[in-house]
Scaffold this motif. Sequence first.
Motif, mmCIF file in Angstrom:
data_model
loop_
_atom_site.group_PDB
_atom_site.id
_atom_site.type_symbol
_atom_site.label_atom_id
_atom_site.label_comp_id
_atom_site.label_asym_id
_atom_site.label_seq_id
_atom_site.Cartn_x
_atom_site.Cartn_y
_atom_site.Cartn_z
ATOM 1 N N SER A 10 0.731 -1.202 0.080
ATOM 2 C CA SER A 10 -0.073 -0.166 0.047
ATOM 3 C C SER A 10 0.892 1.263 -0.193
ATOM 4 N N GLY A 11 2.079 1.198 0.096
ATOM 5 C CA GLY A 11 3.153 2.258 0.052
ATOM 6 C C GLY A 11 4.524 1.931 0.136
ATOM 7 N N ARG A 12 5.229 2.753 -0.212
ATOM 8 C CA ARG A 12 6.870 2.648 -0.392
ATOM 9 C C ARG A 12 7.537 3.187 0.791
ATOM 10 N N LEU A 13 8.669 2.729 0.860
ATOM 11 C CA LEU A 13 9.592 3.423 1.878
ATOM 12 C C LEU A 13 10.819 4.006 1.159
ATOM 13 N N SER A 14 11.586 4.888 1.767
ATOM 14 C CA SER A 14 12.837 5.348 1.115
ATOM 15 C C SER A 14 13.779 4.040 0.995
ATOM 16 N N SER A 15 14.613 4.210 0.140
ATOM 17 C CA SER A 15 15.700 3.070 0.350
ATOM 18 C C SER A 15 16.450 3.079 1.370
ATOM 19 N N THR A 17 15.285 3.160 4.609
ATOM 20 C CA THR A 17 14.678 2.612 5.627
ATOM 21 C C THR A 17 13.981 1.273 5.299
ATOM 22 N N GLY A 18 13.784 1.039 3.940
ATOM 23 C CA GLY A 18 13.236 -0.453 3.604
ATOM 24 C C GLY A 18 12.558 -0.333 2.256
ATOM 25 N N ARG A 19 11.593 -1.369 2.299
ATOM 26 C CA ARG A 19 10.984 -1.444 0.806
ATOM 27 C C ARG A 19 9.686 -0.902 0.838
ATOM 28 N N GLY A 20 8.832 -1.462 1.574
ATOM 29 C CA GLY A 20 7.268 -1.204 1.442
ATOM 30 C C GLY A 20 6.387 -1.252 2.708
ATOM 31 N N ILE A 21 5.349 -0.614 2.774
ATOM 32 C CA ILE A 21 4.430 -1.029 3.403
ATOM 33 C C ILE A 21 3.037 -1.739 3.017
ATOM 34 N N TYR A 22 2.578 -2.752 3.911
ATOM 35 C CA TYR A 22 1.720 -3.597 3.436
ATOM 36 C C TYR A 22 0.431 -3.649 4.087
ATOM 37 N N THR A 56 11.225 -3.292 6.480
ATOM 38 C CA THR A 56 12.226 -2.276 6.792
ATOM 39 C C THR A 56 13.673 -2.935 6.528
ATOM 40 N N PHE A 57 14.825 -2.152 6.541
ATOM 41 C CA PHE A 57 16.022 -2.552 6.532
ATOM 42 C C PHE A 57 16.339 -3.728 7.436
#
Length: 93
Positions: A10-15, A17-22, A56-57
């Motif tokens: 449902s969203g993306r994170l910055s490179s 902090t991580g990859r995505g929000i689900y 997250t990372f």
Amino acid sequence: MTRLGYYRRSGRLSSLTGRGIYIGGWLEAGNTWRTSRDVALDGLRYASTLALGVDTFFGPLFLAYGHGDGGHDAFYLSLGRSLDGRRQFGLGH
């Protein structure tokens, strides 16, 4: 036990902090019986779960709410990989 579920990014994170929000949800049905002769569909127990996950990372972070038969409710918070090293719920593939 049977589980039917679905999750979606449902969203993306910055490179950094991580990859995505689900977001996702699961429906489950199952039970245990003493003998195979005792198995019956009317003996199934049911549960449902709603979850928010962040890949997250440092590994997956989950916050989930579950509701089961008889009004049993639970909140879950999970951080990182499972003990066997697999990612929880398949996030981050």
